[in-house]
Motif scaffolding. Structure first.
Motif, short mmCIF file in Angstrom:
data_model
loop_
_atom_site.label_atom_id
_atom_site.label_comp_id
_atom_site.label_asym_id
_atom_site.label_seq_id
_atom_site.Cartn_x
_atom_site.Cartn_y
_atom_site.Cartn_z
N LEU A 53 -14.34 -3.71 3.02
CA LEU A 53 -13.37 -3.02 2.17
C LEU A 53 -12.06 -3.79 2.07
O LEU A 53 -11.46 -3.88 0.98
CB LEU A 53 -13.11 -1.61 2.70
CG LEU A 53 -14.21 -0.58 2.47
CD1 LEU A 53 -13.83 0.73 3.14
CD2 LEU A 53 -14.43 -0.36 0.99
N ALA B 159 -10.52 -5.31 -1.34
CA ALA B 159 -9.17 -4.94 -1.77
C ALA B 159 -8.31 -6.17 -2.02
O ALA B 159 -7.55 -6.24 -2.99
CB ALA B 159 -8.51 -4.04 -0.73
N ARG C 107 -9.49 -7.78 -5.29
CA ARG C 107 -9.06 -6.97 -6.43
C ARG C 107 -7.56 -7.12 -6.65
O ARG C 107 -7.09 -7.18 -7.78
CB ARG C 107 -9.42 -5.50 -6.20
CG ARG C 107 -9.04 -4.57 -7.33
CD ARG C 107 -9.78 -4.90 -8.60
NE ARG C 107 -9.40 -3.98 -9.66
CZ ARG C 107 -9.97 -3.94 -10.86
NH1 ARG C 107 -10.94 -4.77 -11.15
NH2 ARG C 107 -9.56 -3.09 -11.76
N GLY C 108 -6.80 -7.19 -5.56
CA GLY C 108 -5.36 -7.39 -5.68
C GLY C 108 -5.01 -8.69 -6.37
O GLY C 108 -4.02 -8.78 -7.10
N PHE D 185 -5.06 -1.76 -9.81
CA PHE D 185 -5.88 -1.80 -8.59
C PHE D 185 -7.17 -1.01 -8.75
O PHE D 185 -8.23 -1.45 -8.33
CB PHE D 185 -5.08 -1.29 -7.39
CG PHE D 185 -5.77 -1.51 -6.09
CD1 PHE D 185 -5.85 -2.78 -5.54
CD2 PHE D 185 -6.36 -0.45 -5.41
CE1 PHE D 185 -6.50 -3.00 -4.33
CE2 PHE D 185 -7.01 -0.66 -4.20
CZ PHE D 185 -7.08 -1.93 -3.66
#
Length: 198
Positions: A78, A82, A85-86, A103
């Motif tokens: 995860l 993240a 994706r950031g 986001f």
């Protein structure tokens, strides 16, 4: 004889760092600016923490419970997702339209629906957090797709001077805003020409 890595470095120096070369494929989605150091640094920090969590998961799997190791492994996955994706957050452009990646959401607006793009002095979010400060933002007002006379959609702040890409980099914000506006102007003219020809 020029070395390829030197030539590649030189292409990103000075004022040409955000220029899209004419031979590039305009069908592909591209970010018309470089990610800022705050965004890259935060992603690197999260990836570093994820590596520690992965090491902890391996130690837990070797010494105690495999179930607990899977939980820590899932947490690391995860964190990596993240961070990646950031890094994708921002504005992307192609000949198909303008894409605003947040986001959790991605919103694509075809060039025919782009109403106005303008830089506005207004309160903007600091680093994407709820706290707002006075700054500048590139605001998109999209035309509604329901009918020709329908009102425009609500304004959306695409870029800001206090975001992770442009904090303490006003010149980079100006270049990025100008580049996105140039793409919009070019493709709005193409859309208008197609409508008059059709």
């Amino acid at each position: 004889m020029p070395l390829p890595f030197l030539t590649a470095d030189r292409a990103f120096d000075g004022e040409t760092e955000d220029v899209v070369l004419p031979h590039h494929d305009r069908q592909r989605w591209r970010r018309p600016y470089r990610p800022g150091p705050w965004r890259v640094g935060l992603a690197a920090l999260v990836l570093l923490l994820a590596s520690f969590v992965l090491v902890a998961a391996m130690i837990i799997a070797a010494t105690t419970s495999v179930t607990a190791a899977w939980i820590w492994f899932g947490l690391a996955v995860l964190m990596i997702a993240a961070a990646l994706r950031g890094l994708r957050i921002g504005v992307w452009v192609s000949s198909a339209g303008l894409r605003h990646v947040a986001f959790l959401t991605t919103r694509t607006t075809p060039w025919a629906r782009v109403g106005t793009l303008r830089v506005v002095q207004q309160p903007v979010r600091w680093m994407g957090l709820p706290r707002t400060v006075q700054g500048q933002g590139l605001v998109l007002e999209a035309r509604s797709g329901r009918s020709a006379g329908a009102p425009a959609d609500g304004p959306v702040v695409l870029l800001s001077t206090h975001g992770a890409d442009f904090l303490n980099r006003p010149a980079a914000f100006d270049r990025a805003s100008d580049t996105v506006e140039a793409w919009a102007d070019e493709y709005r003219m193409v859309s208008a020409a197609r409508r008059t020809a059709g």
